[in-house]
Write a protein that holds these residues in place. Structure first.
Motif, PDB file in Angstrom:
ATOM      1  N   PHE A 136       0.890  -1.070  -0.051  1.00 34.04           N
ATOM      2  CA  PHE A 136      -0.149  -0.043   0.154  1.00 34.04           C
ATOM      3  C   PHE A 136       0.963   1.289   0.057  1.00 34.04           C
ATOM      4  O   PHE A 136       1.882   1.125   0.474  1.00 34.04           O
ATOM      5  CB  PHE A 136      -1.044  -0.061   1.184  1.00 34.04           C
ATOM      6  CG  PHE A 136      -1.827  -0.959   1.208  1.00 34.04           C
ATOM      7  CD1 PHE A 136      -3.141  -0.828   0.549  1.00 34.04           C
ATOM      8  CD2 PHE A 136      -1.624  -2.270   1.936  1.00 34.04           C
ATOM      9  CE1 PHE A 136      -4.210  -1.694   0.407  1.00 34.04           C
ATOM     10  CE2 PHE A 136      -2.663  -3.050   1.821  1.00 34.04           C
ATOM     11  CZ  PHE A 136      -4.012  -2.950   1.303  1.00 34.04           C
ATOM     12  N   TRP A 137       0.417   2.276  -0.674  1.00 37.52           N
ATOM     13  CA  TRP A 137       1.343   3.592  -0.631  1.00 37.52           C
ATOM     14  C   TRP A 137       0.322   4.749  -0.259  1.00 37.52           C
ATOM     15  O   TRP A 137      -0.924   4.788  -0.277  1.00 37.52           O
ATOM     16  CB  TRP A 137       1.569   3.679  -2.241  1.00 37.52           C
ATOM     17  CG  TRP A 137       2.764   3.116  -2.664  1.00 37.52           C
ATOM     18  CD1 TRP A 137       4.166   3.538  -3.002  1.00 37.52           C
ATOM     19  CD2 TRP A 137       2.932   1.684  -3.139  1.00 37.52           C
ATOM     20  NE1 TRP A 137       5.152   2.729  -3.138  1.00 37.52           N
ATOM     21  CE2 TRP A 137       4.144   1.394  -3.168  1.00 37.52           C
ATOM     22  CE3 TRP A 137       2.245   0.692  -3.046  1.00 37.52           C
ATOM     23  CZ2 TRP A 137       4.936   0.241  -3.662  1.00 37.52           C
ATOM     24  CZ3 TRP A 137       2.769  -0.588  -3.304  1.00 37.52           C
ATOM     25  CH2 TRP A 137       3.931  -0.774  -3.743  1.00 37.52           C
ATOM     26  N   LYS A 138       1.018   5.710   0.312  1.00 38.27           N
ATOM     27  CA  LYS A 138       0.261   6.679   0.578  1.00 38.27           C
ATOM     28  C   LYS A 138      -0.319   7.401  -0.484  1.00 38.27           C
ATOM     29  O   LYS A 138       0.184   7.366  -1.691  1.00 38.27           O
ATOM     30  CB  LYS A 138       1.263   7.991   1.198  1.00 38.27           C
ATOM     31  CG  LYS A 138       2.186   7.193   2.350  1.00 38.27           C
ATOM     32  CD  LYS A 138       3.511   8.331   2.692  1.00 38.27           C
ATOM     33  CE  LYS A 138       4.511   7.442   3.340  1.00 38.27           C
ATOM     34  NZ  LYS A 138       5.779   8.206   3.621  1.00 38.27           N
ATOM     35  N   PRO A 139      -1.694   8.165  -0.281  1.00 36.50           N
ATOM     36  CA  PRO A 139      -2.255   8.388   1.024  1.00 36.50           C
ATOM     37  C   PRO A 139      -3.187   7.357   1.521  1.00 36.50           C
ATOM     38  O   PRO A 139      -3.666   7.731   2.527  1.00 36.50           O
ATOM     39  CB  PRO A 139      -3.100   9.559   0.383  1.00 36.50           C
ATOM     40  CG  PRO A 139      -3.481   9.074  -0.997  1.00 36.50           C
ATOM     41  CD  PRO A 139      -2.420   8.613  -1.885  1.00 36.50           C
ATOM     42  N   GLU A 140      -2.996   6.084   1.164  1.00 40.52           N
ATOM     43  CA  GLU A 140      -3.610   5.091   1.868  1.00 40.52           C
ATOM     44  C   GLU A 140      -2.920   4.950   3.196  1.00 40.52           C
ATOM     45  O   GLU A 140      -1.705   5.190   3.314  1.00 40.52           O
ATOM     46  CB  GLU A 140      -3.423   3.914   1.036  1.00 40.52           C
ATOM     47  CG  GLU A 140      -4.220   3.657  -0.003  1.00 40.52           C
ATOM     48  CD  GLU A 140      -3.988   2.518  -1.194  1.00 40.52           C
ATOM     49  OE1 GLU A 140      -4.795   1.755  -1.049  1.00 40.52           O
ATOM     50  OE2 GLU A 140      -2.810   2.359  -1.215  1.00 40.52           O
ATOM     51  N   PRO A 141      -3.639   4.619   4.296  1.00 38.91           N
ATOM     52  CA  PRO A 141      -3.106   4.613   5.873  1.00 38.91           C
ATOM     53  C   PRO A 141      -2.430   3.432   6.074  1.00 38.91           C
ATOM     54  O   PRO A 141      -1.661   3.391   7.218  1.00 38.91           O
ATOM     55  CB  PRO A 141      -4.456   5.010   6.844  1.00 38.91           C
ATOM     56  CG  PRO A 141      -5.349   4.383   5.898  1.00 38.91           C
ATOM     57  CD  PRO A 141      -5.283   4.505   4.330  1.00 38.91           C
ATOM     58  N   ASP A 142      -2.392   2.503   5.332  1.00 38.75           N
ATOM     59  CA  ASP A 142      -2.043   1.370   5.601  1.00 38.75           C
ATOM     60  C   ASP A 142      -0.606   1.168   6.070  1.00 38.75           C
ATOM     61  O   ASP A 142      -0.232   0.415   7.288  1.00 38.75           O
ATOM     62  CB  ASP A 142      -2.342  -0.076   4.589  1.00 38.75           C
ATOM     63  CG  ASP A 142      -3.887  -0.134   4.112  1.00 38.75           C
ATOM     64  OD1 ASP A 142      -4.521  -0.886   4.641  1.00 38.75           O
ATOM     65  OD2 ASP A 142      -4.159   1.082   3.371  1.00 38.75           O
ATOM     66  N   LEU A 143       0.344   1.613   5.535  1.00 39.26           N
ATOM     67  CA  LEU A 143       1.718   1.499   5.803  1.00 39.26           C
ATOM     68  C   LEU A 143       1.895   2.181   7.318  1.00 39.26           C
ATOM     69  O   LEU A 143       2.685   1.699   8.165  1.00 39.26           O
ATOM     70  CB  LEU A 143       2.734   2.467   4.870  1.00 39.26           C
ATOM     71  CG  LEU A 143       4.182   2.545   5.273  1.00 39.26           C
ATOM     72  CD1 LEU A 143       4.761   1.360   5.169  1.00 39.26           C
ATOM     73  CD2 LEU A 143       4.777   3.519   4.280  1.00 39.26           C
ATOM     74  N   PHE A 144       1.357   3.482   7.588  1.00 41.33           N
ATOM     75  CA  PHE A 144       1.461   3.894   8.923  1.00 41.33           C
ATOM     76  C   PHE A 144       0.850   3.030   9.925  1.00 41.33           C
ATOM     77  O   PHE A 144       1.169   2.989  11.153  1.00 41.33           O
ATOM     78  CB  PHE A 144       0.813   5.452   8.896  1.00 41.33           C
ATOM     79  CG  PHE A 144       1.684   6.424   8.293  1.00 41.33           C
ATOM     80  CD1 PHE A 144       2.952   6.219   8.076  1.00 41.33           C
ATOM     81  CD2 PHE A 144       1.089   7.610   7.656  1.00 41.33           C
ATOM     82  CE1 PHE A 144       3.783   7.410   7.402  1.00 41.33           C
ATOM     83  CE2 PHE A 144       1.538   8.436   6.990  1.00 41.33           C
ATOM     84  CZ  PHE A 144       3.039   8.363   6.886  1.00 41.33           C
TER      85      PHE A 144
END
Length: 222
Positions: A136-144
């Motif tokens: 997953f890549w920003k702006p998706e929240p999954d990485l954070f």
């Protein structure tokens, strides 16, 4: 876990890499008429695949099959010779006593090289998280969210330090407090509700301490 966790973006936040990453496009695609600065503004925080697609559209031609590999190799060469920490980052990290990690859209190998060359690797150890690991890549929240969970913190206990709009959006979507580094007087369009802008890394330890003080009084939903 009590206290807070600080989740740092890497490129353009901790290391002065965005100019080098975009210089590589100009070196490999001499038909581009852009400046490094204009490419930074256009592509800041974005995934490489859509950047390459945008370049193909603007040049009205397909890039060679091996272009991505050539590009990453050239960036690595530029990093090895020229990459430096952002101004004030070393002093800021020395003054920050909270658990810290990196959450970057870059590949793990690029993250580790950047931290090693810039001298920042000892501050983070193995607390490194890449979009390429979670898919997953920003702006998706999954990485954070993945980084917070692995570090053992709830989203409400996490402060995200970013320079890009997509990163600020991802932090907001993850339910985390965002601090946006705005370099050299650049104009930020981040809204106050989504991020706290700052323009000097020496300001960050105080901002984080204030957030930590307030976070102690947050009662999470059961």
């Amino acid at each position: 876990m009590t206290g807070i966790c600080v989740i740092f973006d890497l490129d353009g936040t901790l290391v002065d890499s965005e100019g080098l990453c975009n210089q590589a496009f100009l070196d490999l695609l001499p038909q581009l008429s852009d400046t490094v600065e204009s490419l930074i503004q256009r592509y800041r925080g974005k995934k490489l695949a859509p950047i390459l697609a945008d370049l193909e559209g603007r040049l009205c031609q397909s890039l060679p099959d091996a272009f991505e590999q050539r590009y990453r190799q050239h960036v690595a060469e530029l990093f090895s010779r020229e990459l430096k920490p952002m101004p004030g980052v070393l002093e800021m990290l020395e003054a920050t006593n909270f658990p810290m990690c990196i959450a970057s859209s870059g590949p793990p190998l690029k993250i580790r090289q950047a931290l090693k060359v810039s001298g920042l690797a000892p501050y983070f150890g193995d607390n490194l998280f890449s979009s390429y690991e979670v898919g997953f890549w920003k702006p998706e929240p999954d990485l954070f969210q993945y980084a917070a969970n692995t570090m053992g913190f709830m989203p409400s206990q996490c402060a995200v330090v970013e320079d890009s709009e997509v990163g600020i959006e991802a932090a907001a979507a993850a339910g985390m407090k965002a601090f946006q580094y705005v370099r050299n007087g650049e104009i930020s369009s981040c809204r106050a509700r989504n991020g706290v802008p700052f323009d000097d890394m020496s300001q960050l330890p105080k901002l984080l301490a204030h957030f930590a003080s307030n976070a102690q009084h947050i009662v999470p939903f059961q």
